[in-house]
Design a protein around this motif. Structure first.
Motif, short mmCIF file in Angstrom:
data_model
loop_
_atom_site.label_atom_id
_atom_site.label_comp_id
_atom_site.label_asym_id
_atom_site.label_seq_id
_atom_site.Cartn_x
_atom_site.Cartn_y
_atom_site.Cartn_z
N PHE A 134 -8.78 -2.12 -4.57
CA PHE A 134 -7.62 -2.76 -5.47
C PHE A 134 -6.60 -2.41 -6.31
CE2 PHE A 134 -12.09 -4.95 -4.89
CZ PHE A 134 -11.32 -6.22 -3.93
N GLY A 135 -7.33 -0.73 -6.38
CA GLY A 135 -5.90 -0.67 -6.73
C GLY A 135 -5.10 -0.36 -5.65
N MET A 136 -4.60 0.56 -5.43
CA MET A 136 -3.77 0.65 -4.15
C MET A 136 -3.08 -0.03 -3.23
SD MET A 136 -2.64 3.46 -2.93
CE MET A 136 -2.72 5.28 -3.47
N GLU A 141 0.27 -1.62 -3.81
CA GLU A 141 1.24 -2.13 -2.01
C GLU A 141 2.05 -1.22 -1.49
OE1 GLU A 141 2.96 -5.08 -4.98
OE2 GLU A 141 1.42 -6.61 -3.87
N PRO A 142 1.40 0.47 -2.00
CA PRO A 142 2.25 1.03 -0.56
C PRO A 142 3.37 0.09 0.90
CG PRO A 142 -0.03 1.55 -0.21
CD PRO A 142 -0.06 0.31 -1.07
N VAL A 160 -10.19 7.47 -0.63
CA VAL A 160 -9.79 7.03 0.09
C VAL A 160 -8.16 6.04 -0.64
CG1 VAL A 160 -11.27 4.17 -0.13
CG2 VAL A 160 -13.18 6.23 -0.14
N ALA A 161 -8.38 5.95 -2.01
CA ALA A 161 -6.91 5.78 -1.52
C ALA A 161 -5.54 7.23 -1.38
CB ALA A 161 -6.70 5.74 -3.61
N PRO A 241 -1.02 2.31 -10.38
CA PRO A 241 -2.64 1.49 -10.65
C PRO A 241 -3.62 2.53 -11.61
CG PRO A 241 -2.11 2.13 -8.26
CD PRO A 241 -1.06 2.34 -8.90
N LEU A 242 -3.35 2.51 -13.16
CA LEU A 242 -4.07 3.37 -13.57
C LEU A 242 -6.37 3.78 -13.93
CD1 LEU A 242 -2.83 3.02 -17.35
CD2 LEU A 242 -2.13 4.63 -16.16
N CYS A 243 -6.40 4.15 -13.20
CA CYS A 243 -7.93 4.08 -12.43
C CYS A 243 -8.73 4.82 -12.93
CB CYS A 243 -8.13 4.28 -11.02
SG CYS A 243 -10.10 4.85 -10.22
#
Length: 335
Positions: A134-136, A141-142, A160-161, A241-243
């Motif tokens: 979800f973050g990536m 949105e690469p 994974v990201a 994205p701040l994870c």
């Protein structure tokens, strides 16, 4: 007899073994719509450090002198639930650092029959994988040809990201803390470039060389000086994205540059999130991650520590960089 590991004092700085205590307890009695389970794998995660502090957050702090809670893969031993049978494997995010425990049926998910290790449902097909997904994909949105930087890239979320960004056609630069980790990212996961932040004399210069066209997406797992350097290179309409901010979890004070000007002049998005924000999409995302794994597009590595009594040691090891990929503790054998 049963055993559990409790938090008995709140860490100041880096946690130590003295913050934890292993206690003998009774096996809990089973109520209606509950299952009694034997823990097989227990997750240790960086976010747990935040819950050891008594302060307001998105989730309540751990109580002292009680078992620590988190993700557990377990086997059903007894059941008073129509939804589960004896012998089923389940995942619960409401598990405890206990050898045997009861779980309400609504807090357990039966594991699908996939040809992957059961522990993967605590990692690539569990909370870390979903966090990366979800973050990536939703925030980052690469796009094909863009430059993506991932800090903490050899961790459970980071690896994974980075691979999800590769699937989307981006150039991916991973930042990690050892040569072993950077080799793994390049040779096994095919990251385009990696940086060992512990050995580089100047991480900003390394980043400039690795990202000659700037940074379009920065997946931030660590915060601190590494993030200061990456964010200084962001492009127009970059996404951040701040994870996590693992670099500061054990610091009593933490200061950094003011980023508002950089974000304004580049029209960039910086968004914090927690994986539960996307709870209604978990099922579909898990299927997508499993498809990527089954087709060889997504690879994963775990660091598995054996022994229930090793839970505190494994947790502390997260902040020393002792893991590649997800750190899990194998605490029991199936019956």
């Amino acid at each position: 007899m049963n055993q559990e590991i409790q938090l008995v004092s709140r860490p100041e700085g880096m946690p130590t073994a003295n913050n934890f205590k292993q206690v003998d307890t009774d096996i809990p009695s089973l109520k209606e719509q509950e299952i009694l389970v034997k823990s097989i794998y227990i997750s240790v995660d960086p976010y747990m450090r935040g819950r050891m502090v008594d302060r307001k957050s998105y989730i309540p702090p751990f109580a002292l002198n009680e078992a620590i809670t988190g993700g557990v893969v377990a086997q059903v031993i007894e059941t008073k639930s129509d939804k589960f049978n004896k012998g089923d494997y389940i995942l619960t995010s409401f598990g405890k650092w206990q050898q045997y425990q009861t779980v309400k049926e609504e807090n357990a998910m039966k594991l699908p029959d996939l040809d992957v290790p059961k522990s993967y449902f605590l990692s690539a097909l569990g909370m870390p994988g979903l966090t990366a997904y979800f973050g990536m994909l939703d925030i980052g949105e690469p796009k094909e040809g863009e430059t993506v930087v991932v800090s903490g890239a050899a961790g459970a979320v980071g690896m994974v990201a980075g691979q999800l960004a590769k699937i989307k056609g981006a150039k991916v630069i991973g930042i990690a803390g050892s040569d072993e980790k950077t080799r793994f990212l390049e040779e096994e996961l095919h990251f385009d470039k990696t940086i060992n932040y512990k050995t580089t004399p100047n991480i900003l210069n390394e980043l400039k060389e690795a990202c000659p066209n700037g940074v379009d997406v920065y997946y931030d797992n660590v915060g601190g000086e590494i993030s200061d350097a990456v964010i200084s290179l962001i492009n127009h309409k970059a996404r951040i994205p701040l994870c996590g901010a693992i670099s500061s979890y054990n610091k009593l004070e933490d200061y950094g540059p003011r980023l508002q000007g950089m974000l304004i002049t580049t029209s960039s998005l910086m968004k914090g999130f927690i994986v539960s924000d996307y709870a209604d999409q978990f099922e579909e995302a898990t299927k997508q991650l499993a498809m990527y794994m089954m087709t060889g597009k997504l690879k994963f590595k775990e660091t598995v520590v054996e022994g229930f009594d090793k839970l505190p040691e494994a947790f502390i090891g997260l902040f020393k960089g002792e893991n590649i990929g997800k750190m899990v503790v194998k605490v029991g054998e199936p019956e």
